[in-house]
Design a protein around this motif. Sequence first.
Motif, PDB file in Angstrom:
ATOM      1  N   PHE A 263       3.270   5.376  -6.327  1.00 49.37           N
ATOM      2  CA  PHE A 263       3.023   5.100  -7.749  1.00 49.37           C
ATOM      3  C   PHE A 263       1.879   5.951  -8.278  1.00 49.37           C
ATOM      4  O   PHE A 263       1.973   6.518  -9.364  1.00 49.37           O
TER       5      PHE A 263
ATOM      6  N   TYR B 275       3.110  -4.517 -13.236  1.00 50.33           N
ATOM      7  CA  TYR B 275       3.035  -4.443 -11.781  1.00 50.33           C
ATOM      8  C   TYR B 275       2.099  -5.521 -11.246  1.00 50.33           C
ATOM      9  O   TYR B 275       2.404  -6.165 -10.237  1.00 50.33           O
TER      10      TYR B 275
ATOM     11  N   LYS C 219       0.826  -1.213   0.000  1.00 49.03           N
ATOM     12  CA  LYS C 219       0.000   0.000   0.000  1.00 49.03           C
ATOM     13  C   LYS C 219       0.857   1.260   0.000  1.00 49.03           C
ATOM     14  O   LYS C 219       0.542   2.236  -0.687  1.00 49.03           O
TER      15      LYS C 219
ATOM     16  N   ARG D 238       6.362   0.720 -12.488  1.00 44.08           N
ATOM     17  CA  ARG D 238       5.939   0.325 -11.145  1.00 44.08           C
ATOM     18  C   ARG D 238       6.594  -1.004 -10.769  1.00 44.08           C
ATOM     19  O   ARG D 238       7.100  -1.166  -9.657  1.00 44.08           O
TER      20      ARG D 238
ATOM     21  N   ASP E  18       2.911   1.211 -15.829  1.00 46.43           N
ATOM     22  CA  ASP E  18       2.832  -0.096 -15.187  1.00 46.43           C
ATOM     23  C   ASP E  18       4.189  -0.789 -15.091  1.00 46.43           C
ATOM     24  O   ASP E  18       4.559  -1.314 -14.046  1.00 46.43           O
TER      25      ASP E  18
ATOM     26  N   LYS F 150       2.976  -8.382  -8.582  1.00 49.33           N
ATOM     27  CA  LYS F 150       2.203  -8.636  -7.364  1.00 49.33           C
ATOM     28  C   LYS F 150       1.743 -10.094  -7.292  1.00 49.33           C
ATOM     29  O   LYS F 150       1.724 -10.685  -6.220  1.00 49.33           O
TER      30      LYS F 150
ATOM     31  N   GLU G 108       2.248   1.848  -3.437  1.00 51.93           N
ATOM     32  CA  GLU G 108       1.184   2.167  -4.397  1.00 51.93           C
ATOM     33  C   GLU G 108       0.721   3.615  -4.266  1.00 51.93           C
ATOM     34  O   GLU G 108       0.320   4.219  -5.255  1.00 51.93           O
TER      35      GLU G 108
END
Length: 187
Positions: free
Chosen positions: A66, A106, A60, A76, A73, A110, A63
Amino acid sequence: MQAQMLAGMTQFFVQFVGNQTAVDTGARPRLEAVYEIFRRMIPKDFSGTIDPMITKEWIKSIEVIFAFMELQDTDRARCATFLSTGDARLWWESASMSVNLQTLTYNGFKEVFYSEYFTEEGDSSVADFVREFDKGCHFVPLMANDAREKMSNFMDGLRLILRRDVRVAGPMTYAVAVSRILATEQD
């Protein structure tokens, strides 16, 4: 902390104005410039943990940066991987061999990241085995650099019943085998 973040944002705006000409002409600022601006936002490094709350908070926190920077993307994904240290760096060096780094998004990062740091029922003996196997591969270049050798050694290290279930599924890659073994143990 807020003063540091504000200072980072100020530096970002100064850099952004300098790169605006490149953006207006359609040219992309240098990747190094993007990373330098990102690092000025003082993102937290990630060294790995078994605590899912710390892991979620780290995701979080980056992000937020970002979104503020409006990063593409692929940028990131690159920035997130640069923040891995310690055990997380060893894990990423191994995990990165199962993805195309040139096209890694990204969300793709993840997905690989979550498969390592989150399990449905918390950490399990198989998840521990996978984590330790990945760490060990870092110190055995033959295994780390040869996908077939890595897969073979991984399969040989599994308990017989789990090995049978994974072989029946016919995994073609190490990442698929890991995914299958975690699902098998969960079942």
